[in-house]
Scaffold this motif. Structure first.
Motif, PDB file in Angstrom:
ATOM      1  N   ALA A  59       0.838  -1.202   0.000  1.00 50.66           N
ATOM      2  CA  ALA A  59       0.000   0.000   0.000  1.00 50.66           C
ATOM      3  C   ALA A  59       0.870   1.249   0.000  1.00 50.66           C
ATOM      4  O   ALA A  59       1.774   1.393   0.829  1.00 50.66           O
ATOM      5  CB  ALA A  59      -0.903   0.001   1.220  1.00 50.66           C
ATOM      6  N   THR A  60       0.592   2.142  -0.926  1.00 50.95           N
ATOM      7  CA  THR A  60       1.324   3.410  -0.990  1.00 50.95           C
ATOM      8  C   THR A  60       0.476   4.564  -0.465  1.00 50.95           C
ATOM      9  O   THR A  60       0.896   5.713  -0.509  1.00 50.95           O
ATOM     10  CB  THR A  60       1.774   3.699  -2.434  1.00 50.95           C
ATOM     11  N   TRP A  61      -0.727   4.234   0.022  1.00 52.99           N
ATOM     12  CA  TRP A  61      -1.603   5.215   0.689  1.00 52.99           C
ATOM     13  C   TRP A  61      -2.155   4.590   1.971  1.00 52.99           C
ATOM     14  O   TRP A  61      -2.516   3.412   1.981  1.00 52.99           O
ATOM     15  CB  TRP A  61      -2.782   5.602  -0.194  1.00 52.99           C
ATOM     16  N   VAL A  62      -2.222   5.371   3.003  1.00 51.07           N
ATOM     17  CA  VAL A  62      -2.938   4.997   4.217  1.00 51.07           C
ATOM     18  C   VAL A  62      -4.178   5.886   4.291  1.00 51.07           C
ATOM     19  O   VAL A  62      -4.069   7.120   4.285  1.00 51.07           O
ATOM     20  CB  VAL A  62      -2.080   5.196   5.480  1.00 51.07           C
ATOM     21  N   VAL A  63      -5.349   5.268   4.324  1.00 47.78           N
ATOM     22  CA  VAL A  63      -6.606   6.008   4.393  1.00 47.78           C
ATOM     23  C   VAL A  63      -7.188   5.827   5.796  1.00 47.78           C
ATOM     24  O   VAL A  63      -7.457   4.704   6.223  1.00 47.78           O
ATOM     25  CB  VAL A  63      -7.611   5.523   3.332  1.00 47.78           C
ATOM     26  N   MET A  81     -10.792   8.421  -6.375  1.00 55.61           N
ATOM     27  CA  MET A  81     -10.382   9.691  -6.981  1.00 55.61           C
ATOM     28  C   MET A  81      -9.102  10.239  -6.355  1.00 55.61           C
ATOM     29  O   MET A  81      -8.365  10.986  -7.000  1.00 55.61           O
ATOM     30  CB  MET A  81     -11.518  10.705  -6.882  1.00 55.61           C
ATOM     31  N   LYS A  82      -8.812   9.859  -5.113  1.00 56.26           N
ATOM     32  CA  LYS A  82      -7.612  10.355  -4.444  1.00 56.26           C
ATOM     33  C   LYS A  82      -6.380   9.517  -4.811  1.00 56.26           C
ATOM     34  O   LYS A  82      -5.335  10.048  -5.169  1.00 56.26           O
ATOM     35  CB  LYS A  82      -7.818  10.359  -2.926  1.00 56.26           C
ATOM     36  N   GLY A 132     -11.665   5.786  -9.799  1.00 54.71           N
ATOM     37  CA  GLY A 132     -10.214   5.837  -9.912  1.00 54.71           C
ATOM     38  C   GLY A 132      -9.797   4.668 -10.785  1.00 54.71           C
ATOM     39  O   GLY A 132     -10.486   4.331 -11.738  1.00 54.71           O
ATOM     40  N   ALA A 133      -8.693   4.035 -10.450  1.00 56.47           N
ATOM     41  CA  ALA A 133      -8.257   2.849 -11.196  1.00 56.47           C
ATOM     42  C   ALA A 133      -7.674   1.825 -10.227  1.00 56.47           C
ATOM     43  O   ALA A 133      -6.695   1.153 -10.527  1.00 56.47           O
ATOM     44  CB  ALA A 133      -7.232   3.226 -12.249  1.00 56.47           C
ATOM     45  N   VAL A 134      -8.299   1.709  -9.063  1.00 56.15           N
ATOM     46  CA  VAL A 134      -7.798   0.821  -8.018  1.00 56.15           C
ATOM     47  C   VAL A 134      -8.018  -0.637  -8.422  1.00 56.15           C
ATOM     48  O   VAL A 134      -9.111  -1.017  -8.840  1.00 56.15           O
ATOM     49  CB  VAL A 134      -8.491   1.116  -6.673  1.00 56.15           C
ATOM     50  N   GLY A 135      -6.976  -1.439  -8.283  1.00 51.92           N
ATOM     51  CA  GLY A 135      -7.078  -2.860  -8.565  1.00 51.92           C
ATOM     52  C   GLY A 135      -6.955  -3.702  -7.318  1.00 51.92           C
ATOM     53  O   GLY A 135      -7.202  -4.909  -7.348  1.00 51.92           O
ATOM     54  N   LEU A 136      -6.578  -3.077  -6.198  1.00 50.28           N
ATOM     55  CA  LEU A 136      -6.399  -3.774  -4.928  1.00 50.28           C
ATOM     56  C   LEU A 136      -6.464  -2.769  -3.787  1.00 50.28           C
ATOM     57  O   LEU A 136      -5.882  -1.680  -3.873  1.00 50.28           O
ATOM     58  CB  LEU A 136      -5.034  -4.479  -4.904  1.00 50.28           C
ATOM     59  N   TYR A 137      -7.170  -3.134  -2.740  1.00 45.45           N
ATOM     60  CA  TYR A 137      -7.159  -2.359  -1.495  1.00 45.45           C
ATOM     61  C   TYR A 137      -7.037  -3.331  -0.330  1.00 45.45           C
ATOM     62  O   TYR A 137      -7.350  -4.524  -0.452  1.00 45.45           O
ATOM     63  CB  TYR A 137      -8.432  -1.515  -1.356  1.00 45.45           C
ATOM     64  N   LYS A 148       1.552   7.861   1.540  1.00 40.39           N
ATOM     65  CA  LYS A 148       0.805   9.095   1.775  1.00 40.39           C
ATOM     66  C   LYS A 148      -0.413   8.804   2.651  1.00 40.39           C
ATOM     67  O   LYS A 148      -0.856   7.658   2.748  1.00 40.39           O
ATOM     68  CB  LYS A 148       0.363   9.707   0.441  1.00 40.39           C
ATOM     69  N   VAL A 149      -0.946   9.853   3.261  1.00 43.37           N
ATOM     70  CA  VAL A 149      -2.086   9.697   4.165  1.00 43.37           C
ATOM     71  C   VAL A 149      -3.277  10.516   3.672  1.00 43.37           C
ATOM     72  O   VAL A 149      -3.120  11.662   3.236  1.00 43.37           O
ATOM     73  CB  VAL A 149      -1.712  10.130   5.603  1.00 43.37           C
ATOM     74  N   TYR A 150      -4.456   9.922   3.731  1.00 40.97           N
ATOM     75  CA  TYR A 150      -5.699  10.592   3.350  1.00 40.97           C
ATOM     76  C   TYR A 150      -6.709  10.355   4.464  1.00 40.97           C
ATOM     77  O   TYR A 150      -7.025   9.212   4.801  1.00 40.97           O
ATOM     78  CB  TYR A 150      -6.212  10.019   2.025  1.00 40.97           C
ATOM     79  N   VAL A 151      -7.202  11.422   5.062  1.00 43.16           N
ATOM     80  CA  VAL A 151      -8.180  11.331   6.140  1.00 43.16           C
ATOM     81  C   VAL A 151      -9.567  11.624   5.584  1.00 43.16           C
ATOM     82  O   VAL A 151      -9.770  12.641   4.915  1.00 43.16           O
ATOM     83  CB  VAL A 151      -7.853  12.315   7.279  1.00 43.16           C
ATOM     84  N   ILE A 152     -10.496  10.727   5.856  1.00 43.89           N
ATOM     85  CA  ILE A 152     -11.868  10.879   5.363  1.00 43.89           C
ATOM     86  C   ILE A 152     -12.824  10.972   6.537  1.00 43.89           C
ATOM     87  O   ILE A 152     -12.855  10.096   7.402  1.00 43.89           O
ATOM     88  CB  ILE A 152     -12.273   9.692   4.465  1.00 43.89           C
TER      89      ILE A 152
END
Length: 424
Positions: free
Chosen positions: A193-197, A216-217, A255-260, A282-286
């Motif tokens: 994972a290159t993003w932490v949500v 989208m993020k 987006g174009a996510v293939g795995l989460y 990277k970090v994204y807070v929702i």
């Protein structure tokens, strides 16, 4: 690219010119993405994205026929995306004329080709081929050659299989050859994972909205999502799987996510924990405010933004059995509360053919029919591709359908209110 002796022999024509071209196509595809080798497809079944006999797809039909004539058929039986037509779904004379004469006039002929190539059976038409009733659920670690984006992201994330976001036609090529290029989501590194949500909502986030925001993020990157235990728990039960089906489809289409990865829930996250997070992620807070912002920014492309909806679609991707039951009860309760007997907007629920057959054996089928809701197996997106249908004010709770068509998005709660109470 390193090739085994067997692969080199195929490339040099040991199994004929057509098979050599199939393998060369896969090699060129892999080299484009830096693959160093081909690996065997290990799943029992494949899944193809091209299910529709669209008249303009002449080159696809020609290619399929060349494969059939050369005996280069799939090494696996396969399912395909939903059929585009169902006479039970509302359409006027001109819309039907366009559907049958100008758009999907090759449907019957194409389905005959699919049977010769290796179609599983007559009911093998669904974007949610992994539903229990469909019989095409890969196992943990299986290497796939799929293309349907919502199925790929589900297989990777919820089932722990391995598959890249292939394009249509590449799916059948991999299945015919029995190999796919080894890169991206097939590799351990590519699944980091290159993003932490961080989800910090005060109420359970709508699956379609949360998936949209994340897609989208992060775009094509892999997110590791924290904070969902309070709503989804730590076991992949029917409710969690249905949620992740819709959530994943939104990440893949918006987006174009293939795995989460979902912390403490999806198989790799449960097994490996935060070691799946790449260095420098990277970090994204929702939160609730962020989801509302995302929803408010969706464009409304109806000619008359205040038009009364003429059609509603629920089920993109196809609904599960439990979703059909839950929606049936919710529609009944909504109609009772509003003093109505039938839905106030023509409404279509879509599901896989095998799920539809099982549902029709239950008491809920007659109850759903009594509300006026139509149950169908079609692809709503293919319906909306009709230019006359695209001009209609259609509403949906599917972010995938909203993204690819003129349909207008509302949350499930909003959709339920509109179809049971009426009004704009």
């Amino acid at each position: 690219m390193f090739l085994t002796d067997e692969q080199k022999a195929i490339l040099n024509g040991s199994k004929g010119e057509t098979m050599a071209k199939v393998l060369k196509t896969l090699v060129m595809y892999g080299e484009t993405f830096g693959a160093e080798k081909l690996v065997p497809v290990t799943s029992e079944y494949n899944h193809l994205v091209t299910s529709f006999g669209l008249k303009m797809m002449g080159p696809v039909f020609e290619l399929m026929q060349k494969l059939i004539d050369a005996g280069a058929i799939s090494q696996q039986k396969f399912s395909v995306d939903p059929r585009p037509l169902d006479k039970n779904v509302p359409a006027n004379f001109l819309q039907n004329l366009i559907f049958n004469k100008f758009m999907y006039s090759r449907q019957d002929a194409y389905e005959e080709q699919l049977k010769k190539l290796g179609l599983m059976d007559e009911d093998a038409f669904s974007c949610a081929c992994y539903l229990d009733q469909m019989g095409n659920k890969p196992k943990m670690g299986d290497v796939l050659s799929w293309a349907e984006s919502s199925a790929v992201v589900y297989a990777n994330s919820v089932l722990g299989a391995r598959c890249n976001r292939n394009s249509g036609i590449m799916d059948i090529m991999g299945s015919i050859a029995g190999y796919v290029p080894f890169f991206g989501l097939l590799t351990d590194e590519g699944r980091k994972a290159t993003w932490v949500v961080k989800v910090e909502c005060k109420k359970k986030p709508e699956a379609q909205l949360l998936g949209s925001a994340i897609g989208m993020k992060v775009m094509e990157d892999v997110p590791y999502i924290m904070g969902m235990e309070k709503w989804l728990g730590t076991e992949l039960d029917d409710a969690a799987c249905a949620y992740l089906k819709d959530f994943g489809a939104a990440t893949a289409s918006n987006g174009a996510v293939g795995l989460y990865h979902i912390a403490n829930l999806t198989p790799e996250a449960k097994a490996q924990g935060e070691s799946l997070i790449a260095e420098g992620a990277k970090v994204y807070v929702i939160d609730d405010k962020e989801l509302e912002r995302v929803k408010n920014e969706y464009p409304v492309i109806w000619k008359d933004k205040d038009a009364k909806p003429k059609l509603c679609f629920v089920g993109c991707p196809h609904m599960s059995m439990q979703q059909l039951i839950d929606w049936t009860v919710n529609v009944e309760n909504g109609l009772k509360a509003s003093g109505k007997s039938k839905v106030q907007i023509p409404t279509v629920f879509t599901t896989a053919p095998a799920v539809k057959k099982e549902f029709e054996k239950t008491e809920y089928a007659a109850r759903l029919a009594a509300t006026g809701v139509i149950l169908s197996y079609i692809c709503p997106l293919m319906y909306m591709n009709n230019p006359l249908a695209g001009k209609m004010p259609v509403i949906t709770c599917s972010n995938k359908l909203r993204t690819y068509t003129t349909a207008r998005f509302y949350t499930e709660t909003e959709i339920l209110e509109k179809i049971t109470k009426g009004g704009n």
